[in-house]
Structure formats: structure tokens, C-alpha cells
Motif scaffolding. Sequence first.
Motif, mmCIF file in Angstrom:
data_model
loop_
_atom_site.group_PDB
_atom_site.id
_atom_site.type_symbol
_atom_site.label_atom_id
_atom_site.label_comp_id
_atom_site.label_asym_id
_atom_site.label_seq_id
_atom_site.Cartn_x
_atom_site.Cartn_y
_atom_site.Cartn_z
ATOM 1 N N VAL A 272 0.837 -1.208 0.000
ATOM 2 C CA VAL A 272 0.000 0.000 0.000
ATOM 3 C C VAL A 272 0.866 1.250 0.000
ATOM 4 O O VAL A 272 0.615 2.211 -0.742
ATOM 5 N N GLN A 275 2.167 1.704 -3.406
ATOM 6 C CA GLN A 275 1.179 1.604 -4.481
ATOM 7 C C GLN A 275 1.543 0.484 -5.465
ATOM 8 O O GLN A 275 1.468 0.651 -6.685
ATOM 9 N N GLY A 298 -8.757 -5.561 3.507
ATOM 10 C CA GLY A 298 -8.256 -4.534 2.600
ATOM 11 C C GLY A 298 -7.247 -5.036 1.596
ATOM 12 O O GLY A 298 -6.638 -4.245 0.870
ATOM 13 N N GLN A 301 -6.744 -3.976 -2.182
ATOM 14 C CA GLN A 301 -5.996 -2.801 -2.634
ATOM 15 C C GLN A 301 -4.735 -3.197 -3.403
ATOM 16 O O GLN A 301 -4.268 -2.435 -4.249
ATOM 17 N N TYR A 302 -4.199 -4.382 -3.104
ATOM 18 C CA TYR A 302 -2.907 -4.732 -3.682
ATOM 19 C C TYR A 302 -2.839 -6.154 -4.228
ATOM 20 O O TYR A 302 -1.902 -6.494 -4.934
#
Length: 423
Positions: A272, A275, A298, A301-302
Motif C-alpha cells: 500500500v 502503491q 483490505g 488494494q494490492y
Amino acid sequence: MVPIIRAEILTIGDEILFGQITDTNTQWIGSQLTDIGIRPVRKTSVGDNKADILDAFAAASERVDVIIVTGGLGPTRDDITKHTFCEYFGTELEINQEALELITAFFAKRGRAMTELNIQQAALPKNCTYIPNLWGTAPGMWFEKDNVVYVSLPGVPYEMKSLMEFEILPRLKAKFVSNIIQHKSVRTIGIGESFLAETIAPWEDALPAHIKLAYLPHFGQVKLRLTGTGTDQNQLDAELAEQVALLMPYIEEWVFGFDNDELETVIGSLLVQHQATVGTAESCTGGFVANQITNVPGASQYFEGSVVSYSNEVKMNVLGVSPQTLEAYGAVSEQTAREMAEGARTVLNTTFAVSTTGIAGPDGGTAEKPVGTVWIACATPDETFTQLLTLRNNRKINIELTSSYALNLLRKTILKTNLAIKG
């Protein structure tokens, strides 16, 4: 000096000893007692046998100040904890009106009729302090004898936890003045317990008497847990932080986190932060690496996805592993692991990709590649890192160890390519 208050946790029930249920209560109770400065020193489990329970009570009373008992409080004949307490304390059962009212209201609220067995749950030893259970029908009980506190709680985890949190812990804090017990953990991976102990021996030998060290190994990882005892919270925190700072130069290359950090959460934070994205190509682990990554809330996100390429056909047709590579080197090889990771990065369009290929066992090994032979790889936009693992003859352990080492290879790779990601 503030005395150390010692506790024993006693679980009652054949179902625990027979392995029919997992005892999660003890771990939770131990952590809660530690938080209020009471030191758990022993865990005992006994079956539904009065003589064994009486022996356990008597033995525990000789060595601790607090005995926390869970289980055996249900309405059926095999739940004998209350009767055993009566014999131990030389008393008899009587209906506790407050308990009866609460149990009656519990059933009325749910539109259910009470049976005689339900009514008998309100029968408590005369000399106990009644602890109301707002979350079930089995009351808690508090006894005191010869400066020892006995607490009896239901075995159902959510009932036990509620009673502990709202009733028992406040009462224990009010009764006992105890030292603060504080933990600080350093999480390592990639270094064996014995080698780790040798490496940090000079530091460990210099620890002050009130700070103890424990080694907690688990699937390729070793948690170093420092436990400090004192009367001043701020001073204890500072001393533990100082000891960790002194420890780090010995083992920094193997440290991945502290306290409650898990490898997958550390990796998630790194991805995260930069990015970046990741995917997996798994053969011998069958998706276990992806499972670990996606256990983190979460992770979407990746984490882009996974290819479980158990067969050579999937390795070739989905990941693009060369047939010549498989023919020349085999599925369990550095070359195949490399091409799997690189293929997954392309197919899944990720910054990084991790691959695993090996012989998990118990069969399938050869003299050249015995069971436990595993190759892992991690591909980046610029290069691919590989690692050979020589593991054990146990399928489950091999899968979990491979996943742990694969995640660590990913973590190290992210750190190596840190500047490139930032750019």
C-alpha cells in the motif's frame, strides 16, 4: 515490594481431553490476567470426574492465589462443577433467587419454556458469591478460602469472555495489588531458534532480572517475547524499548515486525505504501500463499489474483512456462519457479508475483529431489529472485513453511526494490 499474584487456569470437560473441541479459553484468559498484573503460571485440564477435579482444586490452591475454572456448568448430568465445589467447600446447593429470576427472564424473552433442568441451573453452592450471567443461563461463581480466590465460569467462549470482562477482572483488580506485567515481542523469520539463541547470547545474558525472554517458534518464524515486571508503567515501557534497541544490531536482518505484526500484514502495508500490487502462482501450496495474503482486511488494494498451476499443462498454457524448461529441469526446479513467477506477473499484470513449486509429500520424492524439496521465486519488473527450500517429510508443515518463506521472499524483494517503486 509488590507481591506477584499467581493464577492457574483449570478447564473441565471430557470434550477437551478427547480433542473434540479446541480450548481457546485458556489463551484468552491468560492474556486478560496478564493485562491486570496477574501472572498465569499453570494450565490444567481435567475430565468430568469429581475426584480428579477435587485433586486439581487442592493442588492448585497450594501454588497460586487465583484459580479460574471454566466448564461443567450446564444443565445436564455430566456437568458436575457445582456439585464438586459443594463437596470441596463443605456446603450444599440452594436455589439462588436472583439467578432464578435472570434465567426465567432469559427464557421468557426467547419465548421458550423452562424445564426442571433449567431451573436447577439457579441452584448454587450456599457459600459462593453469585456472578450474574447476562449472556446465558449458567451463572458464574466466586469463592474464597485460605486467601485463594476460586472463580467458576461457563465454558461457552462468548459467555466466559463477557463475565470475565465485566465482572471478574474488575473484582480481581479491586482485591489484589499486583505488579505490572508488560510484554514486548520481536518477530523474526529465516533464522532457526538455536542459531538465534547463539547469536543473541551476549545480549540475553545481560538482561536485568526483572525482564525475561521467551523463544516462541512457529513455521519458520521465531517470536522473541520480552516480559517485564515492575510497578511503573512508563519506566517499564522505556526499559523494554531500550532492550529491543540493544537487541536489534544482532538480528536486524531477520526481523520483520514487532508485537502483533504478522508477515502478511507487514507485506500489505509495504505494498500500500508503495502503491504496488502482487499475485501468486502456486503449485505445491495449492493457493495457501494467496489465502494468507487475503486474510488481511483490505487486501483487494494490492492483491490481484492467483493461478494455482498444479499441473504442468496449467504451468505451460496459463503461465507460459516453456515445455523445454519442464522437460530439461522438471516442474520442481529453479528454472520453473522463475518462469512461473514471471508468467504470473504478466498474466495478472502486477508489480510483483510469487511462485511455489515443490514436493510437499508424503509421496513423490526421488533420490535427487526428496520430499520437502521446494523452489520459490519472486518476480519484479526488472529481475527475479529465487530460493531453494529443503523442508520435512510432512505435507501440512511443508505447505505452511513454504508459504511463510514465500511471503518473506516477497517482503525482502519489496524492500530491495524500494527506490524503484518510489520512482
